[in-house]
Design a protein around this motif. Structure first.
Motif, PDB file in Angstrom:
ATOM      1  N   GLY A  10       0.792  -1.239   0.000  1.00  0.00           N
ATOM      2  CA  GLY A  10       0.000   0.000   0.000  1.00  0.00           C
ATOM      3  C   GLY A  10       0.816   1.277   0.000  1.00  0.00           C
ATOM      4  N   THR A  11       2.119   1.217   0.217  1.00  0.00           N
ATOM      5  CA  THR A  11       2.902   2.451   0.294  1.00  0.00           C
ATOM      6  C   THR A  11       3.087   3.120  -1.064  1.00  0.00           C
ATOM      7  OG1 THR A  11       4.968   1.243   0.195  1.00  0.00           O
ATOM      8  CG2 THR A  11       4.117   1.785   2.395  1.00  0.00           C
ATOM      9  N   VAL A  12       3.152   2.354  -2.149  1.00  0.00           N
ATOM     10  CA  VAL A  12       3.331   2.950  -3.463  1.00  0.00           C
ATOM     11  C   VAL A  12       2.108   3.764  -3.854  1.00  0.00           C
ATOM     12  CG1 VAL A  12       3.667   2.481  -5.906  1.00  0.00           C
ATOM     13  CG2 VAL A  12       4.970   1.206  -4.208  1.00  0.00           C
ATOM     14  N   ALA A  13       0.918   3.249  -3.637  1.00  0.00           N
ATOM     15  CA  ALA A  13      -0.300   3.975  -3.984  1.00  0.00           C
ATOM     16  C   ALA A  13      -0.434   5.255  -3.167  1.00  0.00           C
ATOM     17  CB  ALA A  13      -1.518   3.090  -3.766  1.00  0.00           C
ATOM     18  N   ALA A  14       0.068   5.244  -1.937  1.00  0.00           N
ATOM     19  CA  ALA A  14      -0.055   6.412  -1.078  1.00  0.00           C
ATOM     20  C   ALA A  14       1.062   7.421  -1.299  1.00  0.00           C
ATOM     21  CB  ALA A  14      -0.068   5.966   0.390  1.00  0.00           C
ATOM     22  N   ALA A  15       2.088   7.059  -2.068  1.00  0.00           N
ATOM     23  CA  ALA A  15       3.226   7.960  -2.282  1.00  0.00           C
ATOM     24  C   ALA A  15       2.785   9.198  -3.043  1.00  0.00           C
ATOM     25  CB  ALA A  15       4.319   7.231  -3.051  1.00  0.00           C
ATOM     26  N   ARG A  16       3.387  10.329  -2.727  1.00  0.00           N
ATOM     27  CA  ARG A  16       3.075  11.594  -3.401  1.00  0.00           C
ATOM     28  C   ARG A  16       4.327  12.081  -4.116  1.00  0.00           C
ATOM     29  NH1 ARG A  16       0.252  16.120  -4.130  1.00  0.00           N
ATOM     30  NH2 ARG A  16       1.138  18.119  -3.543  1.00  0.00           N
ATOM     31  N   MET A  17       4.189  12.353  -5.390  1.00  0.00           N
ATOM     32  CA  MET A  17       5.309  12.853  -6.172  1.00  0.00           C
ATOM     33  C   MET A  17       5.577  14.307  -5.777  1.00  0.00           C
ATOM     34  SD  MET A  17       6.258  10.353  -8.116  1.00  0.00           S
ATOM     35  CE  MET A  17       7.221  11.130  -9.382  1.00  0.00           C
ATOM     36  N   PRO A  18       6.833  14.737  -5.836  1.00  0.00           N
ATOM     37  CA  PRO A  18       7.160  16.126  -5.495  1.00  0.00           C
ATOM     38  C   PRO A  18       6.496  17.117  -6.444  1.00  0.00           C
ATOM     39  CG  PRO A  18       9.148  14.771  -5.661  1.00  0.00           C
ATOM     40  CD  PRO A  18       8.008  13.942  -6.154  1.00  0.00           C
ATOM     41  N   THR A  19       6.191  18.304  -5.948  1.00  0.00           N
ATOM     42  CA  THR A  19       5.624  19.369  -6.775  1.00  0.00           C
ATOM     43  C   THR A  19       6.493  19.569  -8.012  1.00  0.00           C
ATOM     44  OG1 THR A  19       4.700  20.461  -4.845  1.00  0.00           O
ATOM     45  CG2 THR A  19       5.003  21.824  -6.808  1.00  0.00           C
ATOM     46  N   GLY A  20       5.855  19.681  -9.156  1.00  0.00           N
ATOM     47  CA  GLY A  20       6.565  19.858 -10.418  1.00  0.00           C
ATOM     48  C   GLY A  20       6.831  18.573 -11.169  1.00  0.00           C
ATOM     49  N   SER A  21       6.581  17.431 -10.551  1.00  0.00           N
ATOM     50  CA  SER A  21       6.784  16.145 -11.224  1.00  0.00           C
ATOM     51  C   SER A  21       5.738  15.936 -12.310  1.00  0.00           C
ATOM     52  CB  SER A  21       6.679  14.996 -10.221  1.00  0.00           C
ATOM     53  OG  SER A  21       7.667  15.080  -9.233  1.00  0.00           O
ATOM     54  N   VAL A  22       6.141  15.312 -13.396  1.00  0.00           N
ATOM     55  CA  VAL A  22       5.196  14.939 -14.447  1.00  0.00           C
ATOM     56  C   VAL A  22       4.518  13.643 -14.021  1.00  0.00           C
ATOM     57  CG1 VAL A  22       4.919  14.264 -16.856  1.00  0.00           C
ATOM     58  CG2 VAL A  22       6.547  16.059 -16.245  1.00  0.00           C
ATOM     59  N   THR A 150       2.577  12.856 -41.733  1.00  0.00           N
ATOM     60  CA  THR A 150       2.455  11.927 -40.629  1.00  0.00           C
ATOM     61  C   THR A 150       2.398  12.740 -39.351  1.00  0.00           C
ATOM     62  OG1 THR A 150       3.749  10.298 -41.832  1.00  0.00           O
ATOM     63  CG2 THR A 150       3.526   9.972 -39.463  1.00  0.00           C
ATOM     64  N   ASN A 151       1.297  12.606 -38.607  1.00  0.00           N
ATOM     65  CA  ASN A 151       1.137  13.351 -37.358  1.00  0.00           C
ATOM     66  C   ASN A 151       1.354  14.849 -37.556  1.00  0.00           C
ATOM     67  OD1 ASN A 151       0.769  10.855 -36.203  1.00  0.00           O
ATOM     68  ND2 ASN A 151       2.843  10.705 -35.431  1.00  0.00           N
ATOM     69  N   ASP A 152       0.701  15.414 -38.551  1.00  0.00           N
ATOM     70  CA  ASP A 152       0.890  16.830 -38.857  1.00  0.00           C
ATOM     71  C   ASP A 152       0.467  17.751 -37.730  1.00  0.00           C
ATOM     72  OD1 ASP A 152       0.079  16.449 -42.342  1.00  0.00           O
ATOM     73  OD2 ASP A 152       1.997  16.417 -41.330  1.00  0.00           O
ATOM     74  N   GLY A 153      -0.567  17.397 -37.012  1.00  0.00           N
ATOM     75  CA  GLY A 153      -1.006  18.194 -35.875  1.00  0.00           C
ATOM     76  C   GLY A 153      -0.801  17.384 -34.601  1.00  0.00           C
ATOM     77  N   ILE A 154      -0.145  17.985 -33.632  1.00  0.00           N
ATOM     78  CA  ILE A 154       0.162  17.272 -32.389  1.00  0.00           C
ATOM     79  C   ILE A 154      -0.284  18.135 -31.224  1.00  0.00           C
ATOM     80  CG2 ILE A 154       1.973  16.251 -30.968  1.00  0.00           C
ATOM     81  CD1 ILE A 154       3.672  16.150 -33.625  1.00  0.00           C
ATOM     82  N   VAL A 155      -1.097  17.562 -30.342  1.00  0.00           N
ATOM     83  CA  VAL A 155      -1.493  18.259 -29.115  1.00  0.00           C
ATOM     84  C   VAL A 155      -1.153  17.330 -27.947  1.00  0.00           C
ATOM     85  CG1 VAL A 155      -3.907  17.505 -29.298  1.00  0.00           C
ATOM     86  CG2 VAL A 155      -3.330  19.462 -27.881  1.00  0.00           C
ATOM     87  N   THR A 156      -0.520  17.903 -26.920  1.00  0.00           N
ATOM     88  CA  THR A 156      -0.052  17.121 -25.779  1.00  0.00           C
ATOM     89  C   THR A 156      -0.518  17.773 -24.495  1.00  0.00           C
ATOM     90  OG1 THR A 156       1.938  16.551 -27.041  1.00  0.00           O
ATOM     91  CG2 THR A 156       2.002  16.159 -24.671  1.00  0.00           C
ATOM     92  N   ALA A 157      -0.969  16.969 -23.544  1.00  0.00           N
ATOM     93  CA  ALA A 157      -1.326  17.443 -22.209  1.00  0.00           C
ATOM     94  C   ALA A 157      -0.480  16.678 -21.201  1.00  0.00           C
ATOM     95  CB  ALA A 157      -2.809  17.223 -21.926  1.00  0.00           C
ATOM     96  N   MET A 158       0.172  17.414 -20.307  1.00  0.00           N
ATOM     97  CA  MET A 158       1.013  16.809 -19.284  1.00  0.00           C
ATOM     98  C   MET A 158       0.494  17.231 -17.921  1.00  0.00           C
ATOM     99  SD  MET A 158       4.773  17.559 -21.004  1.00  0.00           S
ATOM    100  CE  MET A 158       5.559  17.444 -19.435  1.00  0.00           C
ATOM    101  N   GLU A 159       0.202  16.253 -17.068  1.00  0.00           N
ATOM    102  CA  GLU A 159      -0.217  16.577 -15.711  1.00  0.00           C
ATOM    103  C   GLU A 159       1.035  16.798 -14.861  1.00  0.00           C
ATOM    104  OE1 GLU A 159      -2.722  14.864 -11.876  1.00  0.00           O
ATOM    105  OE2 GLU A 159      -2.448  13.584 -13.636  1.00  0.00           O
ATOM    106  N   ILE A 160       1.062  17.940 -14.179  1.00  0.00           N
ATOM    107  CA  ILE A 160       2.183  18.326 -13.328  1.00  0.00           C
ATOM    108  C   ILE A 160       1.702  18.355 -11.879  1.00  0.00           C
ATOM    109  CG2 ILE A 160       3.956  20.087 -12.888  1.00  0.00           C
ATOM    110  CD1 ILE A 160       4.044  18.978 -15.757  1.00  0.00           C
ATOM    111  N   ALA A 161       2.417  17.693 -10.983  1.00  0.00           N
ATOM    112  CA  ALA A 161       2.022  17.662  -9.574  1.00  0.00           C
ATOM    113  C   ALA A 161       2.041  19.075  -8.982  1.00  0.00           C
ATOM    114  CB  ALA A 161       2.967  16.754  -8.773  1.00  0.00           C
ATOM    115  N   GLY A 162       0.956  19.423  -8.286  1.00  0.00           N
ATOM    116  CA  GLY A 162       0.832  20.757  -7.685  1.00  0.00           C
ATOM    117  C   GLY A 162       1.253  20.770  -6.247  1.00  0.00           C
TER     118      GLY A 162
END
Length: 162
Positions: A10-22, A150-162
């Motif tokens: 259970g410790t991995v699921a409860a771990a919190r990534m540092p602010t700024g982590s992707v 090939t892949n002429d238009g690219i849109v990316t969303a990245m979740e960043i830890a707050g």
């Protein structure tokens, strides 16, 4: 060894990534062309959007778009907006501008690049999309190489830890 494993349970699921982590990255690509002809009404760009479900309401989402485009017309600006669901979060009144009055020269290249760090304050699914528009008597195309690129238009969303 069995005891060590039970202590870690259970410790991995409860771990919190540092602010700024992707935390996650989602990308969508398209070769579909969106053509705007003499319309100041903003039109949703076809097939160039991205959906993401933040893991926390404190997360930020970095959204980027990279797409080619063309512009035809005289003294008209290109309008280019980014939306989170139905809410406009970035509105550019001049993504590009064409002041060429000589139509015999044809189309002008215009890149569609935008990057924005959003704070949606939700852990519900959200979709980022884009709208374009033009001044009257002009035309614009987003994603101009449909069928040849090939892949002429690219849109990316990245979740960043707050």
């Amino acid at each position: 060894a069995a005891m060590a494993a039970s202590k870690l349970s259970g410790t991995v699921a409860a771990a919190r990534m540092p602010t700024g982590s992707v935390l996650q990255v989602v990308q969508n690509t398209t070769t579909t062309t969106t053509h705007i002809n003499s319309s100041t009404t903003l039109t949703t760009a076809t097939n160039i959007n991205v959906a993401i479900t933040p893991s926390s309401s404190s997360s930020k989402i970095l959204v980027t778009i990279n797409a080619g485009g063309l512009l035809l017309g005289t003294t008209n600006a290109v309008l280019f907006n980014m939306l989170r669901d139905s809410t406009t979060i970035v509105a550019r009144a001049r993504q590009g501008y064409n002041s060429d009055s000589d139509q015999s020269e044809g189309w002008t290249s215009i890149p569609f690049f935008m990057s924005y760090l959003d704070s949606p304050s939700t852990s519900s699914a959200i979709t980022y999309s884009f709208k374009i528009g033009m001044g009257a008597s002009s035309s614009c195309q987003l994603q101009i190489n449909s069928g040849t690129g090939t892949n002429d238009g690219i849109v990316t969303a990245m979740e960043i830890a707050g």
